[in-house]
Write an enzyme that holds these catalytic residues in place. Structure first.
Site, PDB file in Angstrom:
ATOM      1  N   HIS A  11       5.126   9.427   3.921  1.00 57.11           N
ATOM      2  CA  HIS A  11       6.039   8.660   4.784  1.00 57.11           C
ATOM      3  C   HIS A  11       7.373   9.399   4.836  1.00 57.11           C
ATOM      4  O   HIS A  11       8.227   9.232   3.966  1.00 57.11           O
ATOM      5  CB  HIS A  11       6.245   7.246   4.241  1.00 57.11           C
ATOM      6  CG  HIS A  11       5.013   6.405   4.295  1.00 57.11           C
ATOM      7  ND1 HIS A  11       4.770   5.477   5.295  1.00 57.11           N
ATOM      8  CD2 HIS A  11       3.916   6.391   3.502  1.00 57.11           C
ATOM      9  CE1 HIS A  11       3.588   4.912   5.092  1.00 57.11           C
ATOM     10  NE2 HIS A  11       3.053   5.443   4.002  1.00 57.11           N
ATOM     11  N   GLN A  30       3.961  -0.785  10.474  1.00 54.98           N
ATOM     12  CA  GLN A  30       4.218  -1.230   9.088  1.00 54.98           C
ATOM     13  C   GLN A  30       4.298  -2.763   8.952  1.00 54.98           C
ATOM     14  O   GLN A  30       3.846  -3.332   7.960  1.00 54.98           O
ATOM     15  CB  GLN A  30       5.536  -0.605   8.615  1.00 54.98           C
ATOM     16  CG  GLN A  30       6.079  -1.128   7.305  1.00 54.98           C
ATOM     17  CD  GLN A  30       5.938  -0.138   6.172  1.00 54.98           C
ATOM     18  OE1 GLN A  30       6.318   1.028   6.288  1.00 54.98           O
ATOM     19  NE2 GLN A  30       5.390  -0.576   5.087  1.00 54.98           N
ATOM     20  N   HIS A  41      -3.782   2.311   6.747  1.00 57.88           N
ATOM     21  CA  HIS A  41      -3.572   1.745   5.423  1.00 57.88           C
ATOM     22  C   HIS A  41      -4.581   0.593   5.344  1.00 57.88           C
ATOM     23  O   HIS A  41      -4.537  -0.321   6.161  1.00 57.88           O
ATOM     24  CB  HIS A  41      -2.164   1.182   5.298  1.00 57.88           C
ATOM     25  CG  HIS A  41      -1.104   2.218   5.114  1.00 57.88           C
ATOM     26  ND1 HIS A  41      -0.791   3.126   6.081  1.00 57.88           N
ATOM     27  CD2 HIS A  41      -0.298   2.482   4.051  1.00 57.88           C
ATOM     28  CE1 HIS A  41       0.182   3.914   5.621  1.00 57.88           C
ATOM     29  NE2 HIS A  41       0.491   3.548   4.396  1.00 57.88           N
ATOM     30  N   GLU A  51      -5.028  -2.225   0.785  1.00 55.56           N
ATOM     31  CA  GLU A  51      -4.117  -1.773  -0.279  1.00 55.56           C
ATOM     32  C   GLU A  51      -3.706  -2.975  -1.114  1.00 55.56           C
ATOM     33  O   GLU A  51      -2.592  -3.500  -1.007  1.00 55.56           O
ATOM     34  CB  GLU A  51      -2.879  -1.074   0.322  1.00 55.56           C
ATOM     35  CG  GLU A  51      -2.042  -0.386  -0.747  1.00 55.56           C
ATOM     36  CD  GLU A  51      -0.794   0.292  -0.207  1.00 55.56           C
ATOM     37  OE1 GLU A  51      -0.596   0.278   1.021  1.00 55.56           O
ATOM     38  OE2 GLU A  51      -0.030   0.836  -1.020  1.00 55.56           O
ATOM     39  N   ASP A  82       2.181  10.136  -0.653  1.00 52.48           N
ATOM     40  CA  ASP A  82       2.525   8.828  -0.094  1.00 52.48           C
ATOM     41  C   ASP A  82       4.036   8.592  -0.024  1.00 52.48           C
ATOM     42  O   ASP A  82       4.599   8.451   1.052  1.00 52.48           O
ATOM     43  CB  ASP A  82       1.838   7.697  -0.865  1.00 52.48           C
ATOM     44  CG  ASP A  82       1.858   6.376  -0.107  1.00 52.48           C
ATOM     45  OD1 ASP A  82       2.299   6.348   1.061  1.00 52.48           O
ATOM     46  OD2 ASP A  82       1.414   5.356  -0.667  1.00 52.48           O
ATOM     47  N   TRP A 133       9.535   2.434  -2.609  1.00 52.85           N
ATOM     48  CA  TRP A 133       8.295   2.137  -3.329  1.00 52.85           C
ATOM     49  C   TRP A 133       8.065   3.014  -4.543  1.00 52.85           C
ATOM     50  O   TRP A 133       7.306   2.677  -5.430  1.00 52.85           O
ATOM     51  CB  TRP A 133       7.097   2.263  -2.380  1.00 52.85           C
ATOM     52  CG  TRP A 133       7.145   1.247  -1.304  1.00 52.85           C
ATOM     53  CD1 TRP A 133       6.698  -0.051  -1.400  1.00 52.85           C
ATOM     54  CD2 TRP A 133       7.696   1.385   0.012  1.00 52.85           C
ATOM     55  NE1 TRP A 133       6.948  -0.709  -0.213  1.00 52.85           N
ATOM     56  CE2 TRP A 133       7.552   0.149   0.668  1.00 52.85           C
ATOM     57  CE3 TRP A 133       8.290   2.448   0.698  1.00 52.85           C
ATOM     58  CZ2 TRP A 133       7.982  -0.067   1.967  1.00 52.85           C
ATOM     59  CZ3 TRP A 133       8.723   2.232   2.001  1.00 52.85           C
ATOM     60  CH2 TRP A 133       8.565   0.984   2.619  1.00 52.85           C
TER      61      TRP A 133
END
Ligand code: FE2
Length: 429
Positions: free
Chosen positions: A59, A152, A210, A213, A309, A315
Site C-alpha cells: 500500500h 478500502q 483483500h 482477512e 503489505d 497498521w
C-alpha cells in the site's frame, strides 16, 4: 563487447560459477567461463545472483505515515482503520507522491524491482490514484509499479465506491480490487465479488482482492472468488490476498476448497509480517497465527507469493522493504524449514510474484531483462538466514544500487559463514 558481465555467480537453482552477460538491457549469455569482455565487469566471487525481488502486495498511499497524526497505540487492525480515517483528510497528492517515491528507493536498494500496490479509491478526489500514476512513470527506470483499484471502505458499503473505482480504472489502474469481508453482510460481500469479477472480465483486467482477512472460519469469500474466476473464464488472472480465515477453517472444508482453487488457478498472496501481528488478537491461548495455509496451498500446485503489505503506516510500524525479511517471517510462521520448502519461500518473493504481476522478461535466462541482484550469500538458505546484503542491484544491465559488504567471514569445519561483526577483543585492549 557486452555492456555488463557478472562473473562467478551462484544461481538460485543451485548451479555454481556461472557468468551472466548483458547486452542492450537483456541477458545475452549465462555460461561458465564466458570468453567475451564487457564495458563493466563485476566479480560475484561465488555469491548468489538472483532475479529481482517482487513485492506482490503493498500500500504505497499509506506508507511512511507512522506517527501521523498519532501512533496506533493498541497496534490492532481496528485502531489502524480508525487512524487511516483520521489521516485521510490531510492527504495531498504531493505528500503521497513524496512518501511513495522514498519507499520505491528503499525497495530498489533492497533489490525489489516490482511492486503491486493497492490504491484506495474510496476518496472521491482520487488524489492517490493521480499521484501514484505520475510516480509510476517517474520511477520506471528503476522499478515497475502495478496498481490495484482498492475500495478500502467497501465496494457497496461506501456509496461512491462503484463510480470512483470505475473512474480509477479509466485513469489507468490495471487490477480490480475488492474487500468482500468488509461489506455489511456476507451476502453483499459475495455480490461484490460477482460484480467486480464481471467488471474485470468486461475490461480484460486482472483481479486482486483483500479476501477473508479475519480469523472467522466461516468467512468463505475465497470460495465465491474461485467460483466466479471459473464462471467468467478468468483462470490464472485472479489473486486472493491474505486469506487468513483459511488458517481457522475446518480441515474437511479446506480439503474441498484447495483443489477448487487449484482448478481455477487462483493465485494467493500471504502477507506474513502483517498476518502474524494483526490476526489472532481475540484469542487467549492457544493463539492462532492467522497466516493462510501457505505450505498446503503450494503443495497443491497453487501459485503463492508474499507481500510486505504495510510499512510504517497505521497498521504496521516496522519494516524496511526487505523481501528477505518477509520470506524469513513466512518460513518461520508456516514452519517451512524443509529443504524444498526453503526454496519455495524464496520463490514466493521472486518468481511466483513475477507470475502474478505478469512481468515480461523476468528471470535469469538468455533473453530475459538484464535485472538481477548480487547477494552476499552463497545460496538461498544463507540469503534468507542473513537477510543478506544486496551487494549490487542491477536494472537493464546498469548498477542502480550498491551496499557495503558485511565485514568478515568465519571458516569452521570446512564451511564458510558470513558474519556482520568483528569479534577480536584482543585487538581493542
Ligand atoms: Fe493490504
Amino acid at each position: 563487447m557486452l555492456d555488463l558481465i557478472v562473473r562467478n555467480a551462484n544461481l538460485p537453482d543451485g548451479r555454481k560459477g556461472f557468468d551472466i552477460g548483458v547486452q542492450d538491457g537483456r541477458i545475452a549469455e549465462v555460461v561458465p567461463n564466458l570468453e567475451a569482455r564487457a564495458h563493466k565487469e563485476i566479480d560475484a566471487g561465488g555469491c548468489l545472483v538472483t532475479p529481482p525481488f517482487v513485492d506482490s502486495h503493498f500500500h504505497l498511499d499509506s506508507t511512511l505515515t507512522y506517527g501521523n497524526p498519532r501512533v496506533n497505540r493498541s497496534g490492532t487492525l481496528l485502531e489502524g482503520i480508525d487512524l487511516w480515517g483520521e489521516l485521510k483528510p490531510s492527504l495531498t497528492a504531493e505528500n503521497i507522491k513524496a512518501r511513495a517515491r522514498e519507499l520505491c528507493r528503499w525497495a530498489a536498494a533492497h533489490g525489489t524491482l516490482a511492486i503491486r500496490s493497492h490504491v484506495d479509491v474510496s476518496d472521491e478526489r482520487l488524489i492517490g490514484v493521480q499521484a501514484l500514476l505520475e510516480l509510476k512513470g517517474e520511477v520506471k527506470p528503476y522499478i515497475d509499479l502495478q496498481f490495484v483499484a482498492f475500495p478500502q471502505d467497501g465496494y457497496f458499503r461506501h456509496p461512491s465506491a462503484p463510480a470512483s473505482l470505475r473512474r480509477a480504472l479509466d485513469m489507468g489502474l490495471e487490477v480490480v480490487g475488492g474487500i468482500p469481508h468488509f461489506e455489511r453482510t456476507s451476502a453483499l460481500g459475495a455480490e461484490s465479488i460477482a460484480a467486480l469479477c464481471e467488471l474485470a472480465a468486461e475490461r480484460g483486467l486482472l483481479v486482486d482482492m483483500h479476501c477473508d482477512e479475519s480469523d472467522d472460519p466461516m468467512s468463505r469469500h475465497i470460495e465465491t472468488l474461485t467460483y466466479h474466476t471459473q464462471r467468467l473464464g478468468l483462470e490464472g488472472r485472479v489473486t486472493g490476498s491474505h486469506l487468513t480465515s483459511m488458517h481457522s477453517m475446518d480441515n474437511y472444508y479446506v480439503s474441498k476448497l484447495i483443489p477448487l482453487m487449484a482448478e481455477a488457478r487462483v493465485n494467493v498472496v500471504a502477507n506474513p509480517l502483517i498476518n502474524i501481528t494483526l490476526q489472532g488478537r481475540h484469542d487467549t491461548y492457544p493463539k492462532r497465527r492467522g497466516m493462510t495455509r501457505v505450505k498446503e496451498l503450494m503443495e497443491a500446485g497453487i501459485n503463492v507469493a508474499f507481500g510486505h503489505d504495510a510499512l510504517m503506516d497505521p497498521w504496521y510500524s516496522f519494516g524496511s522493504q526487505d523481501m528477505l525479511e518477509v520470506a524469513h517471517m513466512a518460513l518461520h510462521v508456516a514452519q517451512m524449514t524443509g529443504v524444498e520448502e526453503i526454496k519455495r519461500t524464496f520463490d514466493a518473493v521472486t518468481t511466483n510474484g513475477a507470475r502474478i504481476l505478469g512481468l515480461e522478461g523476468y528471470g535469469l535466462e538468455p533473453g530475459c531483462r538484464g535485472d538481477m541482484v548480487v547477494l552476499q550469500a552463497s545460496d538461498i538458505h544463507e540469503a534468507i538466514r542473513l537477510r543478506a546484503t544486496r551487494l549490487f542491484v542491477i536494472r537493464r544491465g546498469a548498477i542502480i544500487a550498491q551496499s557495503w559488504p558485511r565485514v568478515s567471514r568465519v571458516e569452521l569445519n570446512g564451511k564458510s559463514f558470513e558474519v556482520d561483526f568483528r569479534f577480536n577483543p584482543e585487538d581493542w585492549r
